[in-house]
Design a protein around this motif. Structure first.
Motif, PDB file in Angstrom:
ATOM      1  N   ALA A  40       0.838  -1.207   0.000  1.00 42.51           N
ATOM      2  CA  ALA A  40       0.000   0.000   0.000  1.00 42.51           C
ATOM      3  C   ALA A  40       0.869   1.251   0.000  1.00 42.51           C
ATOM      4  O   ALA A  40       0.582   2.222  -0.704  1.00 42.51           O
ATOM      5  N   LYS A  41       1.947   1.231   0.781  1.00 46.95           N
ATOM      6  CA  LYS A  41       2.873   2.365   0.833  1.00 46.95           C
ATOM      7  C   LYS A  41       3.542   2.562  -0.518  1.00 46.95           C
ATOM      8  O   LYS A  41       3.721   3.693  -0.969  1.00 46.95           O
ATOM      9  N   GLN A  42       3.866   1.437  -1.165  1.00 48.69           N
ATOM     10  CA  GLN A  42       4.516   1.505  -2.480  1.00 48.69           C
ATOM     11  C   GLN A  42       3.554   2.097  -3.503  1.00 48.69           C
ATOM     12  O   GLN A  42       3.956   2.903  -4.348  1.00 48.69           O
ATOM     13  N   GLU A  43       2.275   1.727  -3.430  1.00 44.84           N
ATOM     14  CA  GLU A  43       1.280   2.253  -4.366  1.00 44.84           C
ATOM     15  C   GLU A  43       1.080   3.765  -4.186  1.00 44.84           C
ATOM     16  O   GLU A  43       0.734   4.463  -5.127  1.00 44.84           O
ATOM     17  N   MET A  44       1.303   4.246  -2.961  1.00 46.08           N
ATOM     18  CA  MET A  44       1.147   5.682  -2.695  1.00 46.08           C
ATOM     19  C   MET A  44       2.425   6.441  -3.005  1.00 46.08           C
ATOM     20  O   MET A  44       2.557   7.619  -2.675  1.00 46.08           O
ATOM     21  N   GLY A  45       3.388   5.777  -3.635  1.00 44.48           N
ATOM     22  CA  GLY A  45       4.608   6.448  -4.054  1.00 44.48           C
ATOM     23  C   GLY A  45       5.735   6.357  -3.052  1.00 44.48           C
ATOM     24  O   GLY A  45       6.739   7.052  -3.204  1.00 44.48           O
ATOM     25  N   GLY A  46       5.589   5.535  -2.063  1.00 43.95           N
ATOM     26  CA  GLY A  46       6.638   5.388  -1.064  1.00 43.95           C
ATOM     27  C   GLY A  46       7.815   4.597  -1.613  1.00 43.95           C
ATOM     28  O   GLY A  46       7.708   3.863  -2.585  1.00 43.95           O
ATOM     29  N   ASP A  47       8.949   4.793  -0.987  1.00 42.79           N
ATOM     30  CA  ASP A  47      10.166   4.102  -1.413  1.00 42.79           C
ATOM     31  C   ASP A  47      10.284   2.793  -0.628  1.00 42.79           C
ATOM     32  O   ASP A  47      10.576   2.801   0.563  1.00 42.79           O
ATOM     33  N   ILE A  48      10.044   1.692  -1.317  1.00 46.13           N
ATOM     34  CA  ILE A  48      10.065   0.362  -0.693  1.00 46.13           C
ATOM     35  C   ILE A  48      11.183  -0.454  -1.339  1.00 46.13           C
ATOM     36  O   ILE A  48      11.342  -0.477  -2.554  1.00 46.13           O
ATOM     37  N   SER A  49      11.942  -1.128  -0.494  1.00 47.93           N
ATOM     38  CA  SER A  49      13.020  -1.965  -0.984  1.00 47.93           C
ATOM     39  C   SER A  49      12.447  -3.272  -1.530  1.00 47.93           C
ATOM     40  O   SER A  49      11.803  -4.035  -0.806  1.00 47.93           O
ATOM     41  N   LYS A  50      12.677  -3.512  -2.807  1.00 51.45           N
ATOM     42  CA  LYS A  50      12.178  -4.741  -3.423  1.00 51.45           C
ATOM     43  C   LYS A  50      12.819  -5.991  -2.827  1.00 51.45           C
ATOM     44  O   LYS A  50      12.131  -6.987  -2.635  1.00 51.45           O
ATOM     45  N   PRO A  51      14.109  -5.983  -2.479  1.00 56.06           N
ATOM     46  CA  PRO A  51      14.679  -7.170  -1.834  1.00 56.06           C
ATOM     47  C   PRO A  51      14.009  -7.483  -0.493  1.00 56.06           C
ATOM     48  O   PRO A  51      13.802  -8.644  -0.150  1.00 56.06           O
ATOM     49  N   GLN A  52      13.662  -6.436   0.266  1.00 55.87           N
ATOM     50  CA  GLN A  52      12.973  -6.672   1.535  1.00 55.87           C
ATOM     51  C   GLN A  52      11.594  -7.274   1.307  1.00 55.87           C
ATOM     52  O   GLN A  52      11.173  -8.168   2.030  1.00 55.87           O
ATOM     53  N   LEU A  53      10.902  -6.788   0.303  1.00 55.32           N
ATOM     54  CA  LEU A  53       9.584  -7.328  -0.027  1.00 55.32           C
ATOM     55  C   LEU A  53       9.708  -8.781  -0.486  1.00 55.32           C
ATOM     56  O   LEU A  53       8.898  -9.633  -0.106  1.00 55.32           O
ATOM     57  N   ALA A  54      10.746  -9.067  -1.235  1.00 58.47           N
ATOM     58  CA  ALA A  54      10.978 -10.449  -1.686  1.00 58.47           C
ATOM     59  C   ALA A  54      11.295 -11.363  -0.499  1.00 58.47           C
ATOM     60  O   ALA A  54      10.824 -12.508  -0.442  1.00 58.47           O
ATOM     61  N   LYS A  55      12.075 -10.860   0.455  1.00 59.24           N
ATOM     62  CA  LYS A  55      12.369 -11.650   1.653  1.00 59.24           C
ATOM     63  C   LYS A  55      11.102 -11.915   2.453  1.00 59.24           C
ATOM     64  O   LYS A  55      10.914 -13.006   3.000  1.00 59.24           O
ATOM     65  N   LEU A  56      10.241 -10.930   2.527  1.00 56.17           N
ATOM     66  CA  LEU A  56       8.973 -11.082   3.235  1.00 56.17           C
ATOM     67  C   LEU A  56       8.103 -12.135   2.547  1.00 56.17           C
ATOM     68  O   LEU A  56       7.491 -12.978   3.207  1.00 56.17           O
TER      69      LEU A  56
END
Length: 118
Positions: A40-56
């Motif tokens: 949701a944060k990423q959709e609102m333009g937030g800076d999200i680490s893709k490797p962290q999301l992949a680990k999750l």
């Protein structure tokens, strides 16, 4: 079906399996909620680490695998504890002694007891 009383060790193991299932399920639910928040944060333009999301995502998959294994183990454990002891060792021992005694009466005792012919 007659419910036989469980030994303390069986109760302890059953309780541990239940606790592990609940802990893994809570971990997975929290990881899924965190993933949803990050997406949701990423959709609102937030800076999200893709490797962290992949680990999750990997953590969620690992939790699901462990949950699946625990369910299978719990089912197997429950069926073993409900069926009671598979063998009545006292009965088997008595039957074996009776059969050996019968063999001894009709055969040379040395041959039946494992002695060697000399």
């Amino acid at each position: 079906m007659v419910q036989t009383p469980r030994s303390p060790d069986i109760e302890k193991t059953a309780d541990l399996l239940r606790s592990l299932q609940e802990s893994i399920m809570r971990l997975r639910n929290e990881a899924e909620a965190l993933r949803e928040q990050l997406e949701a944060k990423q959709e609102m333009g937030g800076d999200i680490s893709k490797p962290q999301l992949a680990k999750l995502e990997g953590l969620i998959r690992d939790c699901q695998k462990v949950e699946k294994t625990l369910v299978a183990q719990s089912s197997q454990f429950a069926s073993l504890t409900e069926s009671g002891p598979a063998l009545n060792l006292d009965s088997l021992r008595s039957d074996l002694r009776c059969r050996l005694a019968s063999l001894r009466t009709c055969c040379d005792e040395r041959d039946v007891s494992g002695g060697t012919a000399g």
